[in-house]
Design a protein around this motif. Structure first.
Motif, short mmCIF file in Angstrom:
data_model
loop_
_atom_site.label_atom_id
_atom_site.label_comp_id
_atom_site.label_asym_id
_atom_site.label_seq_id
_atom_site.Cartn_x
_atom_site.Cartn_y
_atom_site.Cartn_z
N MET A 34 36.51 84.08 48.11
CA MET A 34 35.81 84.33 46.85
C MET A 34 36.12 83.22 45.85
O MET A 34 35.22 82.71 45.16
CB MET A 34 36.22 85.69 46.28
CG MET A 34 35.67 86.87 47.04
SD MET A 34 36.32 88.46 46.47
CE MET A 34 35.78 88.51 44.78
N TYR A 35 37.38 82.84 45.76
CA TYR A 35 37.78 81.77 44.84
C TYR A 35 37.13 80.44 45.23
O TYR A 35 36.59 79.72 44.38
CB TYR A 35 39.30 81.64 44.81
CG TYR A 35 39.76 80.55 43.88
CD1 TYR A 35 39.78 80.75 42.51
CD2 TYR A 35 40.18 79.32 44.37
CE1 TYR A 35 40.18 79.75 41.65
CE2 TYR A 35 40.59 78.31 43.52
CZ TYR A 35 40.59 78.53 42.16
OH TYR A 35 40.99 77.53 41.31
N GLU A 36 37.15 80.13 46.53
CA GLU A 36 36.53 78.90 47.03
C GLU A 36 35.03 78.88 46.70
O GLU A 36 34.49 77.85 46.30
CB GLU A 36 36.75 78.79 48.53
CG GLU A 36 36.22 77.52 49.14
CD GLU A 36 36.45 77.44 50.65
OE1 GLU A 36 35.82 76.58 51.27
OE2 GLU A 36 37.24 78.23 51.20
N THR A 37 34.37 80.02 46.86
CA THR A 37 32.95 80.12 46.55
C THR A 37 32.71 79.90 45.06
O THR A 37 31.79 79.17 44.67
CB THR A 37 32.40 81.51 46.96
OG1 THR A 37 32.61 81.67 48.37
CG2 THR A 37 30.93 81.65 46.65
N MET A 38 33.54 80.50 44.22
CA MET A 38 33.40 80.33 42.77
C MET A 38 33.50 78.85 42.39
O MET A 38 32.67 78.34 41.63
CB MET A 38 34.47 81.13 42.04
CG MET A 38 34.37 81.00 40.53
SD MET A 38 35.77 81.72 39.65
CE MET A 38 37.06 80.55 40.07
N ILE A 39 34.48 78.16 42.93
CA ILE A 39 34.66 76.73 42.62
C ILE A 39 33.48 75.91 43.14
O ILE A 39 32.94 75.06 42.43
CB ILE A 39 35.99 76.21 43.21
CG1 ILE A 39 37.18 76.96 42.59
CG2 ILE A 39 36.13 74.72 43.06
CD1 ILE A 39 37.30 76.82 41.08
N ALA A 40 33.04 76.17 44.37
CA ALA A 40 31.95 75.41 44.98
C ALA A 40 30.63 75.59 44.23
O ALA A 40 29.80 74.69 44.20
CB ALA A 40 31.78 75.81 46.44
N LYS A 41 30.45 76.76 43.61
CA LYS A 41 29.19 77.06 42.91
C LYS A 41 29.32 76.87 41.40
O LYS A 41 28.47 77.32 40.64
CB LYS A 41 28.74 78.50 43.21
CG LYS A 41 28.51 78.77 44.68
CD LYS A 41 27.34 77.97 45.22
CE LYS A 41 27.07 78.33 46.67
NZ LYS A 41 25.88 77.69 47.19
N ASN A 42 30.40 76.19 40.99
CA ASN A 42 30.64 75.92 39.56
C ASN A 42 30.73 77.18 38.72
O ASN A 42 30.28 77.22 37.58
CB ASN A 42 29.58 74.97 38.99
CG ASN A 42 29.63 73.62 39.64
OD1 ASN A 42 30.71 73.06 39.82
ND2 ASN A 42 28.49 73.09 40.03
N GLY A 43 31.33 78.23 39.30
CA GLY A 43 31.52 79.47 38.56
C GLY A 43 32.67 79.35 37.58
O GLY A 43 33.46 78.41 37.63
N ILE A 44 32.75 80.32 36.67
CA ILE A 44 33.82 80.30 35.67
C ILE A 44 34.72 81.53 35.76
O ILE A 44 35.67 81.66 35.00
CB ILE A 44 33.27 80.14 34.24
CG1 ILE A 44 32.30 81.27 33.93
CG2 ILE A 44 32.61 78.78 34.07
CD1 ILE A 44 31.88 81.32 32.47
N GLY A 45 34.41 82.44 36.68
CA GLY A 45 35.25 83.63 36.80
C GLY A 45 34.69 84.58 37.83
O GLY A 45 33.56 84.42 38.31
N LEU A 46 35.48 85.57 38.16
CA LEU A 46 35.09 86.62 39.10
C LEU A 46 35.14 87.95 38.37
O LEU A 46 36.03 88.19 37.56
CB LEU A 46 36.04 86.66 40.30
CG LEU A 46 36.11 85.38 41.14
CD1 LEU A 46 37.23 85.49 42.17
CD2 LEU A 46 34.79 85.15 41.83
#
Length: 51
Positions: A34-46
């Motif tokens: 989940m964290y890796e996906t957030m970083i790869a998609k330029n997310g800012i949080g979960l």
């Protein structure tokens, strides 16, 4: 591993989550993914279920 990001109105977003009873290797890997996906998609949080 990059995960699929679900968006509204995906029916899976309306399913009530179960309580976590065992924090084992499988859950730890899922959280890492989940964290890796957030970083790869330029997310800012979960976000977590808010019920």
């Amino acid at each position: 591993m990059i995960l699929e990001i679900l968006t509204y109105p995906n029916k899976k977003l309306f399913v009530k989550s179960l309580e976590v009873k065992v924090f084992g290797d499988e859950l730890h890997k899922f959280l890492d993914d989940m964290y890796e996906t957030m970083i790869a998609k330029n997310g800012i949080g979960l976000a977590a279920i808010q019920t």
